[in-house]
Design an enzyme around this catalytic site. Sequence first.
Site, PDB file in Angstrom:
ATOM      1  N   HIS A 538       0.832  -1.203   0.000  1.00  0.00           N
ATOM      2  CA  HIS A 538       0.000   0.000   0.000  1.00  0.00           C
ATOM      3  C   HIS A 538       0.865   1.250   0.000  1.00  0.00           C
ATOM      4  O   HIS A 538       0.692   2.133   0.846  1.00  0.00           O
ATOM      5  CB  HIS A 538      -0.919   0.006   1.238  1.00  0.00           C
ATOM      6  CG  HIS A 538      -1.956  -1.068   1.233  1.00  0.00           C
ATOM      7  ND1 HIS A 538      -2.736  -1.368   2.333  1.00  0.00           N
ATOM      8  CD2 HIS A 538      -2.363  -1.916   0.256  1.00  0.00           C
ATOM      9  CE1 HIS A 538      -3.557  -2.355   2.047  1.00  0.00           C
ATOM     10  NE2 HIS A 538      -3.357  -2.710   0.788  1.00  0.00           N
TER      11      HIS A 538
HETATM   12  C1  LIG Z   1       0.195  -7.805  -4.168  1.00  0.00           C
HETATM   13  C2  LIG Z   1      -0.770  -6.691  -3.881  1.00  0.00           C
HETATM   14  C3  LIG Z   1      -1.924  -6.950  -3.137  1.00  0.00           C
HETATM   15  C4  LIG Z   1      -2.820  -5.897  -2.873  1.00  0.00           C
HETATM   16  N1  LIG Z   1      -4.027  -6.193  -2.285  1.00  0.00           N
HETATM   17  C5  LIG Z   1      -4.986  -5.229  -2.231  1.00  0.00           C
HETATM   18  C6  LIG Z   1      -6.316  -5.545  -1.853  1.00  0.00           C
HETATM   19  O1  LIG Z   1      -6.654  -6.703  -1.589  1.00  0.00           O
HETATM   20  N2  LIG Z   1      -7.229  -4.536  -1.802  1.00  0.00           N
HETATM   21  C7  LIG Z   1      -6.890  -3.248  -2.081  1.00  0.00           C
HETATM   22  O2  LIG Z   1      -7.749  -2.356  -1.948  1.00  0.00           O
HETATM   23  N3  LIG Z   1      -5.630  -2.912  -2.465  1.00  0.00           N
HETATM   24  C8  LIG Z   1      -4.692  -3.884  -2.589  1.00  0.00           C
HETATM   25  N4  LIG Z   1      -3.448  -3.573  -3.073  1.00  0.00           N
HETATM   26  C9  LIG Z   1      -3.095  -2.169  -3.329  1.00  0.00           C
HETATM   27  C10 LIG Z   1      -3.651  -1.575  -4.624  1.00  0.00           C
HETATM   28  O3  LIG Z   1      -3.729  -2.516  -5.644  1.00  0.00           O
HETATM   29  C11 LIG Z   1      -2.731  -0.397  -5.031  1.00  0.00           C
HETATM   30  O4  LIG Z   1      -2.707   0.544  -3.978  1.00  0.00           O
HETATM   31  C12 LIG Z   1      -3.195   0.299  -6.309  1.00  0.00           C
HETATM   32  O5  LIG Z   1      -3.167  -0.589  -7.386  1.00  0.00           O
HETATM   33  C13 LIG Z   1      -2.311   1.508  -6.620  1.00  0.00           C
HETATM   34  O6  LIG Z   1      -2.784   2.130  -7.783  1.00  0.00           O
HETATM   35  P1  LIG Z   1      -1.893   3.188  -8.597  1.00  0.00           P
HETATM   36  O7  LIG Z   1      -2.694   3.596  -9.762  1.00  0.00           O
HETATM   37  O8  LIG Z   1      -1.406   4.229  -7.651  1.00  0.00           O
HETATM   38  O9  LIG Z   1      -0.594   2.378  -9.053  1.00  0.00           O
HETATM   39  P2  LIG Z   1      -0.467   0.970  -9.792  1.00  0.00           P
HETATM   40  O10 LIG Z   1      -1.772   0.282  -9.858  1.00  0.00           O
HETATM   41  O11 LIG Z   1       0.670   0.273  -9.135  1.00  0.00           O
HETATM   42  O12 LIG Z   1      -0.084   1.354 -11.283  1.00  0.00           O
HETATM   43  C14 LIG Z   1       1.188   1.779 -11.697  1.00  0.00           C
HETATM   44  C15 LIG Z   1       1.403   1.289 -13.121  1.00  0.00           C
HETATM   45  O13 LIG Z   1       2.543   1.930 -13.678  1.00  0.00           O
HETATM   46  C16 LIG Z   1       3.341   0.981 -14.357  1.00  0.00           C
HETATM   47  N5  LIG Z   1       4.704   1.526 -14.356  1.00  0.00           N
HETATM   48  C17 LIG Z   1       5.542   1.691 -13.296  1.00  0.00           C
HETATM   49  N6  LIG Z   1       6.662   2.311 -13.698  1.00  0.00           N
HETATM   50  C18 LIG Z   1       6.515   2.555 -15.029  1.00  0.00           C
HETATM   51  C19 LIG Z   1       7.337   3.188 -16.014  1.00  0.00           C
HETATM   52  N7  LIG Z   1       8.541   3.704 -15.722  1.00  0.00           N
HETATM   53  N8  LIG Z   1       6.870   3.246 -17.284  1.00  0.00           N
HETATM   54  C20 LIG Z   1       5.662   2.727 -17.637  1.00  0.00           C
HETATM   55  N9  LIG Z   1       4.858   2.117 -16.728  1.00  0.00           N
HETATM   56  C21 LIG Z   1       5.273   2.052 -15.453  1.00  0.00           C
HETATM   57  C22 LIG Z   1       3.147  -0.311 -13.609  1.00  0.00           C
HETATM   58  O14 LIG Z   1       3.452  -1.431 -14.413  1.00  0.00           O
HETATM   59  C23 LIG Z   1       1.662  -0.211 -13.221  1.00  0.00           C
HETATM   60  O15 LIG Z   1       0.843  -0.760 -14.223  1.00  0.00           O
HETATM   61  C24 LIG Z   1      -2.524  -4.586  -3.329  1.00  0.00           C
HETATM   62  C25 LIG Z   1      -1.371  -4.342  -4.088  1.00  0.00           C
HETATM   63  C26 LIG Z   1      -0.512  -5.387  -4.375  1.00  0.00           C
HETATM   64  C27 LIG Z   1       0.715  -5.100  -5.218  1.00  0.00           C
END
Ligand SMILES: Cc1cc2nc3c(=O)[nH]c(=O)nc-3n(C[C@H](O)[C@H](O)[C@H](O)COP(=O)(O)OP(=O)(O)OC[C@H]3O[C@@H](n4cnc5c(N)ncnc54)[C@H](O)[C@@H]3O)c2cc1C
Length: 605
Positions: A538
């Site tokens: 998280h």
């Molecule tokens: C294993 C795991 C279990 C979890 N379990 C839960 C749960 O049960 N319930 C819940 O509510 N939350 C859960 N979470 C947390 C939740 O999924 C994340 O907080 C959320 O996905 C974050 O969203 P975001 O858009 O900030 O980033 P992300 O969803 O992480 O998106 C970032 C994206 O950017 C891409 N990226 C990174 N660097 C680059 C780059 N340089 N160039 C191009 N692309 C790039 C990545 O590949 C990714 O697709 C979990 C997370 C994980 C990893």
Amino acid sequence: MGLYTNLPDAVAEVDVIIAGGGTAGCVVAARLAEADPSLSILVVEGGSNNDISSIDVPVLFLSHLAPTGKTNIFYAAKKEKQLGYREIFVPSGGVLGGGSSTNLMMYSRAQRSDFDAWKTPGWSAEDMLPYLRKLETYHGPGAKDRHGYDGPIQVSRGTYRAARSEDDFISAAGKLGYPEIEDLQSLDANNGVQRAMRYISPDGKRQDAASRYLHPKLQDGNHPNLHVLLHAQVVRVVFDKENQRAVGVEYRPNPNSEWGVPNLHPIRTAMAKKLVIVSSGACGTPSVLERSGIGSPEVLSRANIPVVADVPGVGDEYEDHQLLVYPYKSSLNPEETLDEIASGRRDPEEIIRNNDDILGWNCQDITCRLRPSDAEVTALGPEFQRSWDADFRDNPNKPLTLMSLVSGFPGDPTGVPAGQYFAMTIFSVYPYSRGHLHVTGPNIGDPLDFETGFFTDANDIDLKKAMWAYKKQREIARRMQTYRGEFAPGHPPFPASSKAACISTQGPLVDVQDIEYTTEDDAILEKWLRENVSTTWHSVGTCKMAPREEKGVVDSRLRVYGVDALRIADLSILPHNVAANTNNTALAVGERAADIFIEDLGISK
Ligand SMILES: Cc1cc2nc3c(=O)[nH]c(=O)nc-3n(C[C@H](O)[C@H](O)[C@H](O)COP(=O)(O)OP(=O)(O)OC[C@H]3O[C@@H](n4cnc5c(N)ncnc54)[C@H](O)[C@@H]3O)c2cc1C
């Protein structure tokens, strides 16, 4: 369909580039395309498409946590003294859909006071509730005005649940004063337990942002200007000659991608006429900014990167919820836990062939938000009492910890005796500890300077929270009818002479009294916590939405300070933490961000 691994020349210049196609990035891309199908949009995603069975089929969720897997990015922190010199690896979604495609699918929403604590115009709980409703089609209990009923993400109980575990846990927690609350995700409920809702449709499919927001637009034939480039890592943002306006991104093929073709081409550039939106997650976004010359001049100078904008908050104040997991032996039946499947005793291919109901299960059957009693606060010492009085006592909306019941052994089953297990997972919310995440060089392959900072806060308040939570979860477990003792390797090594020693039992305990822990037991517990605390996946807060002089990186309209046409939309922008698993907040940030960008681009909806 606009999915590419090699970008055609015709798409090398678009109106909007989104760097990262994760949870928030997919929401932003889909909502912008919906608002104006003539707007050309390019999502540049480092990972593969999300068309993988272990993503679609919920019960296979554990495969994403394997360190050799390619669906998550594992950000490696340095050895940290206060954690017994351990290196923590923080997984983060690494495919289209980001964390929503690889996470554990627990449905959990931030509390009302979490949004209000951001003190940012347009982001209060009342401002955010319409977005929380817009993103979901909710199939659970609770007040109708708190939920949405026609949004892209289906929220249901899924196709399977371990009803006996649920009932057992709820009865045990009730004996300790924590009631069952039918909708603990109402923003206002607290200090109780709930039968978990999940990001799983009623027919058992994972509800990730790529499948639910992006793919329908890519496939419906009405959004020909929406494009997604896969296996392409954004190296940095490109600026105009005056270094003032973001005009594109440089990207390279992802050499770690199982599906990509390494060294297919050198670094390339894609141009954006209107906006560049960075959405690479709280672990990815600060590095993209720093490699682009946006950050603290000291950090940039150490990394040999010329300064474009002096924004000292970039990559600072890293936060994560701090996870601890405690396994128990149980009298549950094989069909009531994940153990048969996780250990290979039951063939996943066979259950897929049979389309078994268990496919639509994430094994997390209970979620709780818990606060300590006044006496328990006092017992944690005067410093803890001061923190509690300052930050929690007068705000009953804030829990101290979140807990889940997992129906099965919560990790690698190698060496674990065949049997049926359950586990308590606990994470303390609102950590006081902070870490940082910075680049050390201009290239995407340069190692990160990453410290989680877990348990570094003054007076060890975070550690004391974890000590309280250990004792509390164990008392709940000991009152469960299916409890058959602790799985000792997953608990502190209390000596056999201690009342806290792990036990085995043939039947449920009777007349259960709370364990009395000695000073020696507490010292053993403290050491164990330092050697075992880990990430809850998280990560938040590395590019905060706050004034620049308060380590902010973006303003309330998500504009990066010091440059034009550059925005951020992901969990890096959170000014303060939330008492929830973070996917829902990421989806809501995506929804809110999309509305802001639609206004800023002058699109009338
Ligand atoms: C294993 C795991 C279990 C979890 N379990 C839960 C749960 O049960 N319930 C819940 O509510 N939350 C859960 N979470 C947390 C939740 O999924 C994340 O907080 C959320 O996905 C974050 O969203 P975001 O858009 O900030 O980033 P992300 O969803 O992480 O998106 C970032 C994206 O950017 C891409 N990226 C990174 N660097 C680059 C780059 N340089 N160039 C191009 N692309 C790039 C990545 O590949 C990714 O697709 C979990 C997370 C994980 C990893």
